[in-house]
Design an enzyme around this catalytic site. Structure first.
Site, mmCIF file in Angstrom:
data_model
loop_
_atom_site.group_PDB
_atom_site.id
_atom_site.type_symbol
_atom_site.label_atom_id
_atom_site.label_comp_id
_atom_site.label_asym_id
_atom_site.label_seq_id
_atom_site.Cartn_x
_atom_site.Cartn_y
_atom_site.Cartn_z
ATOM 1 N N ASN A 1 43.049 37.527 49.883
ATOM 2 C CA ASN A 1 42.338 38.277 48.846
ATOM 3 C C ASN A 1 42.157 37.378 47.624
ATOM 4 O OD1 ASN A 1 41.740 40.032 46.609
ATOM 5 N ND2 ASN A 1 42.511 41.757 47.787
ATOM 6 N N ARG B 1 37.920 34.240 30.758
ATOM 7 C CA ARG B 1 37.330 33.209 29.911
ATOM 8 C C ARG B 1 35.804 33.313 29.868
ATOM 9 N NH1 ARG B 1 39.026 28.002 28.124
ATOM 10 N NH2 ARG B 1 37.319 27.194 26.847
ATOM 11 N N HIS C 1 38.021 43.187 46.791
ATOM 12 C CA HIS C 1 38.064 44.615 46.451
ATOM 13 C C HIS C 1 37.285 44.819 45.155
ATOM 14 C CE1 HIS C 1 40.688 48.509 46.195
ATOM 15 N NE2 HIS C 1 39.490 48.685 45.649
ATOM 16 N N ARG D 1 35.525 46.683 42.197
ATOM 17 C CA ARG D 1 35.666 48.003 41.580
ATOM 18 C C ARG D 1 34.475 48.262 40.654
ATOM 19 N NH1 ARG D 1 41.149 46.626 42.405
ATOM 20 N NH2 ARG D 1 42.446 48.388 43.012
ATOM 21 N N HIS E 1 37.303 42.389 38.102
ATOM 22 C CA HIS E 1 37.512 41.080 38.743
ATOM 23 C C HIS E 1 36.310 40.741 39.617
ATOM 24 C CE1 HIS E 1 39.141 43.961 41.602
ATOM 25 N NE2 HIS E 1 40.267 44.108 40.916
ATOM 26 N N GLU F 1 36.979 45.841 50.612
ATOM 27 C CA GLU F 1 37.783 47.010 50.270
ATOM 28 C C GLU F 1 37.124 47.792 49.135
ATOM 29 O OE1 GLU F 1 42.254 45.208 51.175
ATOM 30 O OE2 GLU F 1 41.618 45.545 49.116
ATOM 31 N N THR G 1 46.266 48.980 40.050
ATOM 32 C CA THR G 1 46.109 48.444 41.396
ATOM 33 C C THR G 1 46.228 49.605 42.372
ATOM 34 O OG1 THR G 1 46.923 46.774 42.963
ATOM 35 C CG2 THR G 1 48.580 47.960 41.674
ATOM 36 N N HIS H 1 49.671 44.787 50.470
ATOM 37 C CA HIS H 1 50.088 45.101 49.104
ATOM 38 C C HIS H 1 51.512 44.622 48.865
ATOM 39 C CE1 HIS H 1 48.743 46.986 45.368
ATOM 40 N NE2 HIS H 1 50.033 47.092 45.120
ATOM 41 N N GLY I 1 46.983 38.765 48.445
ATOM 42 C CA GLY I 1 46.269 38.138 47.346
ATOM 43 C C GLY I 1 47.159 37.795 46.167
ATOM 44 N N HIS I 2 47.742 38.812 45.539
ATOM 45 C CA HIS I 2 48.468 38.602 44.288
ATOM 46 C C HIS I 2 49.577 37.569 44.444
ATOM 47 C CE1 HIS I 2 49.912 39.746 40.276
ATOM 48 N NE2 HIS I 2 51.124 39.672 40.784
#
Length: 255
Positions: free
Chosen positions: A7, A18, A43, A45, A50, A72, A109, A200, A223-224
């Site tokens: 992700n 930035r 994902h 939104r 992001h 997603e 999240t 997750h 991802g994170h």
């Protein structure tokens, strides 16, 4: 073998902080593919915090014919401004998989799965439409949910186990109950004819134990943690480490 889908949302978070186009989500995805991952996940939104719709399109061009693309999102979220809606993005990009998640704008999240007693009837026609577009459909679901059979009944192909509670329990040093709950739910899903994904808060620290405890996981979306770890070790080395963890788990040889 369990597919590692990377992700790249966090790359977009850094870029958006930035402005401009650096760091590039496309370059990050290209590096992840070169390192051997089996999929790219995004994902988007509606608030575009992001990943943006233009990223979704650009990444679709990059991954086509190389790895799976997993898109997603909340299928109930209406179109607004530059966000055309989840189904419109699927129609425009043709991902291999559409993972439906019941998040809203106020959530930091994704933190829970679907309640299909409430949402199943609304999801059924959307799932059918997504499958008509050529996407495999996965539903984000809590471990222990009573709704597994309903997920199959409304047309889903897979579930994605929400592994946040497992990760929290692992960090606290007592993951046995959470892991058993994930394993039982995965068994129920397979018995209902569903494939099983997971995601997750999975990380290098907890992934191997998870894969040993939950049989037959077809995909993990990470991802994170992965992007955070890559800040120290580099993206290529970090993905190589994840692939080693997955291979070791499938060989039945815990570290």
């Amino acid at each position: 073998m369990t597919v590692l889908s990377v992700n790249v949302n966090k790359i977009a978070v850094l870029r958006n902080s930035r402005g401009g186009d650096q760091p590039s989500v496309v370059a990050a995805a290209r590096a992840a593919i070169a390192a051997g991952c089996g999929g790219i996940t995004v994902h988007p939104r509606p608030d575009q915090r992001h990943i943006r719709p233009d990223d979704v399109l650009a990444l679709a061009d990059l991954v086509r014919g190389r790895v799976e693309y997993n898109l997603e999102g909340n299928p109930f979220a209406p179109a607004r401004k530059e966000y055309p809606g989840f189904l419109a993005l699927v129609a425009a990009t043709g991902p291999a998989q559409a993972t439906l998640v019941p998040d809203d704008d106020g959530q930091l999240t994704s933190d829970h799965g679907f309640d299909l007693a409430r949402d199943g009837a609304r999801l059924r026609p959307l799932i059918a439409e997504l499958k008509a577009l050529g996407a495999r459909v996965s539903l984000f679901m809590d471990a222990g949910t009573p709704d597994i059979a309903r997920a199959a009944d409304i047309g889903a192909d897979r579930i994605e186990l929400y592994t946040g509670p497992y990760a929290q329990a692992f960090a606290a040093g007592d993951a046995a109950a959470a892991l058993a709950l994930c394993a039982r739910t995965a068994d129920e899903a397979r018995a209902a004819g569903l494939g099983v994904n997971a995601g997750h808060d999975l990380s290098q620290h907890n992934l191997e134990a998870f894969l040993h405890g939950v049989a037959g996981v077809q995909e993990v979306s990470i991802g994170h943690a992965l992007i955070g770890e890559a800040l120290y070790d580099g993206l290529h080395q970090t993905i190589a480490t994840y692939l080693t963890i997955i291979a070791r788990a499938e060989q039945g040889s815990p570290a």
